[in-house]
Scaffold this active site. Sequence first.
Site, PDB file in Angstrom:
ATOM      1  N   THR A   1       0.854  -1.293  -0.103  1.00 33.63           N
ATOM      2  CA  THR A   1      -0.039  -0.087  -0.092  1.00 33.63           C
ATOM      3  C   THR A   1       0.691   1.221   0.053  1.00 33.63           C
ATOM      4  O   THR A   1       0.399   2.321  -0.532  1.00 33.63           O
ATOM      5  CB  THR A   1      -0.930   0.165   1.084  1.00 33.63           C
ATOM      6  OG1 THR A   1      -1.590  -1.126   0.960  1.00 33.63           O
ATOM      7  CG2 THR A   1      -1.785   1.266   1.346  1.00 33.63           C
TER       8      THR A   1
ATOM      9  N   SER B   1       1.010  -7.102  -1.372  1.00 30.43           N
ATOM     10  CA  SER B   1       1.792  -8.366  -0.529  1.00 30.43           C
ATOM     11  C   SER B   1       0.853  -9.516  -0.575  1.00 30.43           C
ATOM     12  O   SER B   1       1.598 -10.693  -0.385  1.00 30.43           O
ATOM     13  CB  SER B   1       2.082  -7.702   1.016  1.00 30.43           C
ATOM     14  OG  SER B   1       0.901  -7.416   1.615  1.00 30.43           O
TER      15      SER B   1
END
Length: 334
Positions: free
Chosen positions: A12, A53
């Site tokens: 992010t 991720s």
Amino acid sequence: MGRIVVISTGGTIASRWQGSGFAADAHGEEVMATAAVPAGITVEVVDLFSVNSPRLTLAHQLTLLHTVHEVLADPGVDGIVVTHGTDTLEESAFLVDLYHDDPRPVVFTGAQLPLDAEDGDGPRNLHDALLTAARARDLGVLVAFDGKVHAARGTVKTRTLDADAFADPSGARVGDIGFGKVSVLRRPSRPAALPLPAMPDALPRVDMVMHHADGDPVLLNAAVEAGAQGVVLVATGAGNATPEIVSAVADATARGVLVALTTRVHSGPVSQIYTHGGAVDLVAAGAVPTGTLRAGQARVAVVAAALATTDAAERVRILRHAVGEPVPAEPAHV
């Protein structure tokens, strides 16, 4: 204060709007440009990859592990910061920690809000991680997030969206960051580092199976039949399942499959209290209790054991070493 290498992996903190949602696409230099660099620190950036991720694979994580060791081979480096997505940060950080035997810190950080957010948390987290990497010593791999420092071992993502996203539900944080200082509240105890694994041609399959009311051995048996070299059983309570699960665990361990026993409960250790399918029976069947490590990190410990050797008994020994619970240590300040 030091020369810090920032290894950028995406997440992010490196994400932008893609038309229907956010995804990592920014390079490390762009991420670094958002943060104030503490006085006296020089920064070098390694762009390793830029992915969300949840898409990380063991191959990605082993590449990161080897990159960390390559960077630390330079004695002029004072510390490392890894920018990482929060969804699997706890797994990557713990993997690196299992092999970390250097007094210089490796500090993982990330963000809950994307790169271009006006009120984003990434810039502060990155600043704090740089400060921690320059100041901390002999603490192993760390997670710096929302003004707090956590040990990699035991730390998990505890909130899906809030800025205060990480904690060890079963233990205290390592320190606090503020006013240009890092205050260390405790020194985590860690087992001796494992030897760095080679990059294997074939990566071990390690699966997770969660127990629940009406749970049966179907998924555990399916994992074994699919070629899993290890299985993490996410049990109920302090590590309990059923006699049928116990039988499946015994069959799996007899075939040389590692079985790690953790719990779906938020905090507290796995404990051998109950029989009739409980942890008493599961451990007797060959499952290795993981203390306060939860599923993601328990899986990493199994992976580490599978990477180390093909000998079944030695794999169990290494797994037991990897999941060893830390003991409290005295406070200190840096």
